[in-house]
Scaffold this active site. Structure first.
Site, mmCIF file in Angstrom:
data_model
loop_
_atom_site.group_PDB
_atom_site.id
_atom_site.type_symbol
_atom_site.label_atom_id
_atom_site.label_comp_id
_atom_site.label_asym_id
_atom_site.label_seq_id
_atom_site.Cartn_x
_atom_site.Cartn_y
_atom_site.Cartn_z
ATOM 1 N N HIS A 228 1.071 5.794 -0.793
ATOM 2 C CA HIS A 228 0.399 7.063 -1.064
ATOM 3 C C HIS A 228 1.021 7.696 -2.316
ATOM 4 C CE1 HIS A 228 -0.655 7.367 3.530
ATOM 5 N NE2 HIS A 228 -1.209 6.329 2.932
ATOM 6 N N HIS B 111 0.863 -1.184 0.000
ATOM 7 C CA HIS B 111 0.000 0.000 0.000
ATOM 8 C C HIS B 111 0.898 1.232 0.000
ATOM 9 C CE1 HIS B 111 -2.667 3.171 1.100
ATOM 10 N NE2 HIS B 111 -2.227 3.258 2.332
HETATM 11 O O1 2HA Z 1 0.368 3.123 7.433
HETATM 12 O O2 2HA Z 1 -0.867 4.396 5.111
HETATM 13 O O3 2HA Z 1 -3.422 3.817 5.348
HETATM 14 C C1 2HA Z 1 -0.400 4.279 7.386
HETATM 15 C C2 2HA Z 1 -1.285 4.254 6.230
HETATM 16 C C3 2HA Z 1 -2.693 4.018 6.503
HETATM 17 ZN ZN ZN Z 2 -2.390 4.841 3.694
#
Ligand code: 2HA
Ligand code: ZN
Length: 275
Positions: free
Chosen positions: A144, A142
């Site tokens: 950003h 995951h």
């Molecule tokens: O780890 O990115 O989505 C922190 C994040 C939560």
């Molecule tokens: Zn996140």
């Protein structure tokens, strides 16, 4: 040899150190943004740690019987990607899902007492769905990623349209992710609900966008998974650059995409191309 140097020698710890560093350098994972989980083989772990030495056990809010007995290396909650390579034993942990699938055991890492990522539900639920599709599946990342995030503010969130726009931003995109991109609604991070919604999309594709937040990728290796997100992020960057102009003068056409798919032997997910 210091313990950090010893950890440098462990291939899967090294992979985690390298990918988190690269993602931070790309500017995608500020502060504690982003998290990674990586399925490990018991035989591989046993070469480096005592798998019978359970440091602690704690329950999960969401049972994951399908993952019972499986081992993972996972980034710690609240930890910064920037710091993983400086101190892997504090920022990473190796965990095992209990035999009944109702909890996890910590075997190594999280040296200052932290726990796995706050997004563990999304990771575990996504692993379950991807393993059903592909027994070789191993990694969930995951991130950003900056331009993917930016794009979710200005592009409609219909996943077919989102996929098609990205396919048309770089010629390689369709070849790299012919299965397209899933898009879920905005949901509070770290919840079972965002985990369930993400995993539902992972049944059909390896990339899921979280509007105004980021992206998840799934793959069989760290390189493949990183590469998926990297490719989407590059296409999103082109979109954000091109979008500053009034119109695209030379678009890629659906016919171009069809020819590309034929040339590279990939099958574009149905319902996107109009040819
Ligand atoms: O780890 O990115 O989505 C922190 C994040 C939560
Ligand atoms: Zn996140």
């Amino acid at each position: 040899m210091s313990s950090i140097m010893i950890q440098n020698e462990i291939p899967f710890v090294r992979e985690m150190m390298e990918v988190t560093r690269n993602m931070w350098v790309m500017g995608w994972d500020e502060r504690n943004g982003g998290n990674i989980s990586y399925i490990l083989d018991e035989a591989e772990i046993k070469k480096y740690i005592d798998i019978n030495n359970v440091k602690c056990t704690y329950p999960l809010q969401f049972p994951v019987g399908e993952l019972a007995g499986k081992y993972f290396i996972v980034t710690g909650t609240g930890k910064y990607f920037k710091n993983v390579s400086l101190n892997p034993e504090e920022n990473l942990g190796i965990i095992r899902v209990t035999k009944d699938g109702n909890g996890i055991e910590i075997l190594w890492g999280y040296a200052d007492g932290c726990r796995p990522t706050s997004e563990l539900a999304a990771h575990f639920m996504s692993h379950i769905e991807r393993l059903k599709r592909d027994p070789q599946h191993r990694v969930i990342i995951h991130s950003h990623a900056t331009n993917v995030l930016a794009m979710t503010f200005v592009h409609e969130l219909d996943e077919k349209s989102f996929t098609k726009t990205l396919w048309k931003m770089c010629t390689e995109c369709l070849v790299v992710f012919p299965d397209g991109i899933g898009v879920i609604p905005w949901i509070v991070p770290g919840t079972n609900e965002i985990g369930r919604a993400t995993a539902d999309k992972m049944k059909d594709c390896r990339l899921v966008v979280w509007p105004q937040h980021g992206i998840l990728g799934a793959g069989t290796t760290m390189d493949e998974t990183f590469g998926l997100i990297e490719t989407v992020e590059k296409a999103a960057k082109i979109f954000m650059l091109v979008n500053q102009h009034k119109e695209i003068v030379q678009p890629m056409t659906d016919q171009n995409l069809l020819e590309l798919a034929e040339a590279f032997g990939v099958t574009p997910v149905k319902g996107i191309l109009n040819v």
